[in-house]
Design a protein around this motif. Structure first.
Motif, PDB file in Angstrom:
ATOM      1  N   GLU A  50       0.583  -1.005   0.300  1.00 22.77           N
ATOM      2  CA  GLU A  50       0.128  -0.023   0.056  1.00 22.77           C
ATOM      3  C   GLU A  50       0.871   1.291  -0.152  1.00 22.77           C
ATOM      4  OE1 GLU A  50      -2.922  -0.427   3.739  1.00 22.77           O
ATOM      5  OE2 GLU A  50      -2.463  -2.215   2.736  1.00 22.77           O
ATOM      6  N   PHE A  51       2.182   1.374   0.154  1.00 21.40           N
ATOM      7  CA  PHE A  51       3.394   2.343   0.882  1.00 21.40           C
ATOM      8  C   PHE A  51       3.110   2.550  -1.118  1.00 21.40           C
ATOM      9  CE2 PHE A  51       4.945   1.690   4.471  1.00 21.40           C
ATOM     10  CZ  PHE A  51       4.281   1.421   5.320  1.00 21.40           C
ATOM     11  N   GLU A  52       3.015   4.545  -0.780  1.00 26.24           N
ATOM     12  CA  GLU A  52       4.152   5.175  -2.402  1.00 26.24           C
ATOM     13  C   GLU A  52       4.929   5.239  -1.845  1.00 26.24           C
ATOM     14  OE1 GLU A  52       1.406   8.882  -2.339  1.00 26.24           O
ATOM     15  OE2 GLU A  52       0.145   7.525  -2.691  1.00 26.24           O
ATOM     16  N   ALA A  53       5.695   5.658  -3.088  1.00 28.93           N
ATOM     17  CA  ALA A  53       7.279   5.636  -3.158  1.00 28.93           C
ATOM     18  C   ALA A  53       7.883   6.513  -2.135  1.00 28.93           C
ATOM     19  CB  ALA A  53       7.204   6.135  -4.519  1.00 28.93           C
ATOM     20  N   ARG A  54       7.250   7.221  -2.042  1.00 30.81           N
ATOM     21  CA  ARG A  54       7.785   8.700  -0.951  1.00 30.81           C
ATOM     22  C   ARG A  54       8.176   8.675   0.573  1.00 30.81           C
ATOM     23  NH1 ARG A  54       4.167  12.634   1.856  1.00 30.81           N
ATOM     24  NH2 ARG A  54       2.436  11.696   0.447  1.00 30.81           N
ATOM     25  N   HIS A  55       6.630   8.009   0.537  1.00 27.67           N
ATOM     26  CA  HIS A  55       6.608   6.464   2.026  1.00 27.67           C
ATOM     27  C   HIS A  55       7.362   5.613   1.864  1.00 27.67           C
ATOM     28  CE1 HIS A  55       2.030   7.949   1.448  1.00 27.67           C
ATOM     29  NE2 HIS A  55       2.418   8.343   2.159  1.00 27.67           N
ATOM     30  N   LEU A  56       7.930   4.712   1.624  1.00 30.94           N
ATOM     31  CA  LEU A  56       8.676   3.771   1.653  1.00 30.94           C
ATOM     32  C   LEU A  56      10.379   4.498   1.320  1.00 30.94           C
ATOM     33  CD1 LEU A  56       8.935   1.065   1.197  1.00 30.94           C
ATOM     34  CD2 LEU A  56       9.286   0.668  -0.857  1.00 30.94           C
ATOM     35  N   SER A  57      10.188   5.089   0.806  1.00 27.75           N
ATOM     36  CA  SER A  57      11.123   6.082   1.328  1.00 27.75           C
ATOM     37  C   SER A  57      12.284   6.265   2.283  1.00 27.75           C
ATOM     38  CB  SER A  57      12.197   6.614   0.160  1.00 27.75           C
ATOM     39  OG  SER A  57      11.576   8.265   0.022  1.00 27.75           O
ATOM     40  N   ASN A  58      11.165   7.360   2.941  1.00 25.51           N
ATOM     41  CA  ASN A  58      11.508   8.038   3.929  1.00 25.51           C
ATOM     42  C   ASN A  58      11.514   7.160   5.098  1.00 25.51           C
ATOM     43  OD1 ASN A  58      11.374  10.344   3.188  1.00 25.51           O
ATOM     44  ND2 ASN A  58       8.587  10.697   3.392  1.00 25.51           N
ATOM     45  N   LEU A  59      10.287   5.475   5.156  1.00 24.85           N
ATOM     46  CA  LEU A  59      10.747   4.392   5.346  1.00 24.85           C
ATOM     47  C   LEU A  59      12.303   4.059   6.108  1.00 24.85           C
ATOM     48  CD1 LEU A  59       9.038   3.056   7.991  1.00 24.85           C
ATOM     49  CD2 LEU A  59       8.371   1.325   6.652  1.00 24.85           C
ATOM     50  N   ILE A  60      12.601   3.384   4.958  1.00 24.25           N
ATOM     51  CA  ILE A  60      13.961   2.599   4.412  1.00 24.25           C
ATOM     52  C   ILE A  60      14.938   4.150   5.573  1.00 24.25           C
ATOM     53  CG2 ILE A  60      15.266   2.133   3.176  1.00 24.25           C
ATOM     54  CD1 ILE A  60      13.162   1.068   1.386  1.00 24.25           C
ATOM     55  N   TYR A  61      14.415   5.048   4.888  1.00 26.45           N
ATOM     56  CA  TYR A  61      15.822   6.172   5.330  1.00 26.45           C
ATOM     57  C   TYR A  61      15.694   6.147   6.680  1.00 26.45           C
ATOM     58  CZ  TYR A  61      17.391  11.362   5.789  1.00 26.45           C
ATOM     59  OH  TYR A  61      18.974  12.288   6.158  1.00 26.45           O
ATOM     60  N   LEU A  77      15.391  -5.996   7.421  1.00 23.38           N
ATOM     61  CA  LEU A  77      14.335  -5.618   6.759  1.00 23.38           C
ATOM     62  C   LEU A  77      14.805  -4.664   5.491  1.00 23.38           C
ATOM     63  CD1 LEU A  77      13.059  -3.105   9.229  1.00 23.38           C
ATOM     64  CD2 LEU A  77      14.426  -1.758   7.648  1.00 23.38           C
ATOM     65  N   PHE A  78      16.113  -4.136   5.800  1.00 20.54           N
ATOM     66  CA  PHE A  78      16.282  -3.338   4.142  1.00 20.54           C
ATOM     67  C   PHE A  78      16.260  -4.225   3.013  1.00 20.54           C
ATOM     68  CE2 PHE A  78      19.272  -0.343   6.247  1.00 20.54           C
ATOM     69  CZ  PHE A  78      18.561   0.949   6.614  1.00 20.54           C
ATOM     70  N   ASN A  79      16.359  -5.547   2.879  1.00 17.10           N
ATOM     71  CA  ASN A  79      15.858  -6.340   2.079  1.00 17.10           C
ATOM     72  C   ASN A  79      14.790  -6.737   1.857  1.00 17.10           C
ATOM     73  OD1 ASN A  79      18.258  -7.432   1.441  1.00 17.10           O
ATOM     74  ND2 ASN A  79      18.256  -8.835   3.505  1.00 17.10           N
ATOM     75  N   VAL A  80      13.869  -6.628   2.722  1.00 19.51           N
ATOM     76  CA  VAL A  80      12.675  -6.709   2.548  1.00 19.51           C
ATOM     77  C   VAL A  80      11.604  -5.400   1.902  1.00 19.51           C
ATOM     78  CG1 VAL A  80       9.648  -7.042   3.843  1.00 19.51           C
ATOM     79  CG2 VAL A  80      12.275  -8.528   4.617  1.00 19.51           C
ATOM     80  N   PHE A  81      11.808  -4.092   2.426  1.00 19.01           N
ATOM     81  CA  PHE A  81      11.680  -2.980   1.989  1.00 19.01           C
ATOM     82  C   PHE A  81      12.325  -2.947   0.554  1.00 19.01           C
ATOM     83  CE2 PHE A  81      10.419  -0.216   6.400  1.00 19.01           C
ATOM     84  CZ  PHE A  81       9.565  -1.816   6.032  1.00 19.01           C
ATOM     85  N   GLY A  82      13.324  -3.403   0.605  1.00 18.99           N
ATOM     86  CA  GLY A  82      14.365  -3.306  -1.035  1.00 18.99           C
ATOM     87  C   GLY A  82      13.271  -4.399  -2.082  1.00 18.99           C
ATOM     88  N   LYS A  83      12.713  -5.042  -1.663  1.00 20.61           N
ATOM     89  CA  LYS A  83      12.131  -6.156  -2.802  1.00 20.61           C
ATOM     90  C   LYS A  83      10.482  -5.352  -3.467  1.00 20.61           C
ATOM     91  CE  LYS A  83      13.574 -10.334  -1.999  1.00 20.61           C
ATOM     92  NZ  LYS A  83      13.151 -12.001  -0.485  1.00 20.61           N
ATOM     93  N   ALA A  84       9.989  -4.379  -2.127  1.00 20.32           N
ATOM     94  CA  ALA A  84       8.837  -3.875  -2.382  1.00 20.32           C
ATOM     95  C   ALA A  84       9.387  -2.619  -3.171  1.00 20.32           C
ATOM     96  CB  ALA A  84       8.567  -3.410  -1.091  1.00 20.32           C
ATOM     97  N   ALA A  85      10.376  -2.411  -2.845  1.00 21.14           N
ATOM     98  CA  ALA A  85      10.641  -0.630  -4.009  1.00 21.14           C
ATOM     99  C   ALA A  85      10.793  -1.032  -4.580  1.00 21.14           C
ATOM    100  CB  ALA A  85      11.984  -0.130  -3.312  1.00 21.14           C
ATOM    101  N   VAL A  86      11.527  -1.934  -4.820  1.00 27.20           N
ATOM    102  CA  VAL A  86      12.074  -1.783  -6.591  1.00 27.20           C
ATOM    103  C   VAL A  86      10.328  -2.661  -7.147  1.00 27.20           C
ATOM    104  CG1 VAL A  86      12.993  -4.385  -7.961  1.00 27.20           C
ATOM    105  CG2 VAL A  86      13.765  -4.067  -6.330  1.00 27.20           C
ATOM    106  N   LYS A  87      10.233  -3.278  -6.489  1.00 26.90           N
ATOM    107  CA  LYS A  87       8.304  -3.465  -7.647  1.00 26.90           C
ATOM    108  C   LYS A  87       7.184  -1.693  -8.329  1.00 26.90           C
ATOM    109  CE  LYS A  87       7.541  -7.192  -5.092  1.00 26.90           C
ATOM    110  NZ  LYS A  87       5.865  -8.010  -3.693  1.00 26.90           N
ATOM    111  N   ILE A  88       8.105  -0.904  -7.130  1.00 26.81           N
ATOM    112  CA  ILE A  88       7.399   0.247  -7.807  1.00 26.81           C
ATOM    113  C   ILE A  88       8.769   1.566  -8.032  1.00 26.81           C
ATOM    114  CG2 ILE A  88       5.615  -0.014  -6.385  1.00 26.81           C
ATOM    115  CD1 ILE A  88       6.401   1.762  -3.942  1.00 26.81           C
ATOM    116  N   LEU A  89       8.984   0.702  -8.206  1.00 22.14           N
ATOM    117  CA  LEU A  89      10.702   1.942  -8.634  1.00 22.14           C
ATOM    118  C   LEU A  89      10.602   3.022  -9.874  1.00 22.14           C
ATOM    119  CD1 LEU A  89      13.935   2.184  -7.604  1.00 22.14           C
ATOM    120  CD2 LEU A  89      14.659   1.263  -9.855  1.00 22.14           C
ATOM    121  N   HIS A  90       9.680   2.987 -11.066  1.00 23.04           N
ATOM    122  CA  HIS A  90       9.426   3.466 -11.533  1.00 23.04           C
ATOM    123  C   HIS A  90       8.334   5.048 -10.610  1.00 23.04           C
ATOM    124  CE1 HIS A  90       5.677   1.239 -11.677  1.00 23.04           C
ATOM    125  NE2 HIS A  90       5.173   2.116 -11.393  1.00 23.04           N
TER     126      HIS A  90
END
Length: 105
Positions: A50-61, A77-90
């Motif tokens: 459900e996270f948008e790119a902005r939310h996910l990047s702020n959480l990882i940061y 955590l970084f692996n799990v969140f990284g996989k989610a980020a790849v899906k919405i990288l665009h």
């Protein structure tokens, strides 16, 4: 996360109205901070789609700032969140990508 990181930097004196003074009282050491971030990580995993790119990047940061990378189901955590980020990288803008990269520095 930024305030917690600043609080952990040492024995600095803060004004009475500075939020870092409050945070120092709440999180005297890293062991008190860890359960809070572990709880956030556990809660966030179920909502990653459900996270948008902005939310996910702020959480990882945020987790990078406090140098926290807990295990989640056998992965970090970084692996799990990284996989989610790849899906919405665009959908990431330059700030979002920068935030994620800074988490690993």
């Amino acid at each position: 996360a930024k305030i917690i990181r600043q609080v952990n930097r040492g024995n600095q004196q803060y004004r009475a109205d500075d939020p870092r003074r409050v945070m120092r009282g709440l999180f005297v050491n890293e062991s008190q901070c860890s359960p809070v971030f572990d709880s956030i990580a556990s809660s966030a995993v179920g909502m990653l789609n459900e996270f948008e790119a902005r939310h996910l990047s702020n959480l990882i940061y945020s987790f990078g700032l406090v140098e926290r990378n807990p295990d989640i189901g056998g992965e970090t955590l970084f692996n799990v969140f990284g996989k989610a980020a790849v899906k919405i990288l665009h959908t990431f803008n330059s700030q979002g990508i920068s935030n994620m990269l800074l988490a690993f520095v």
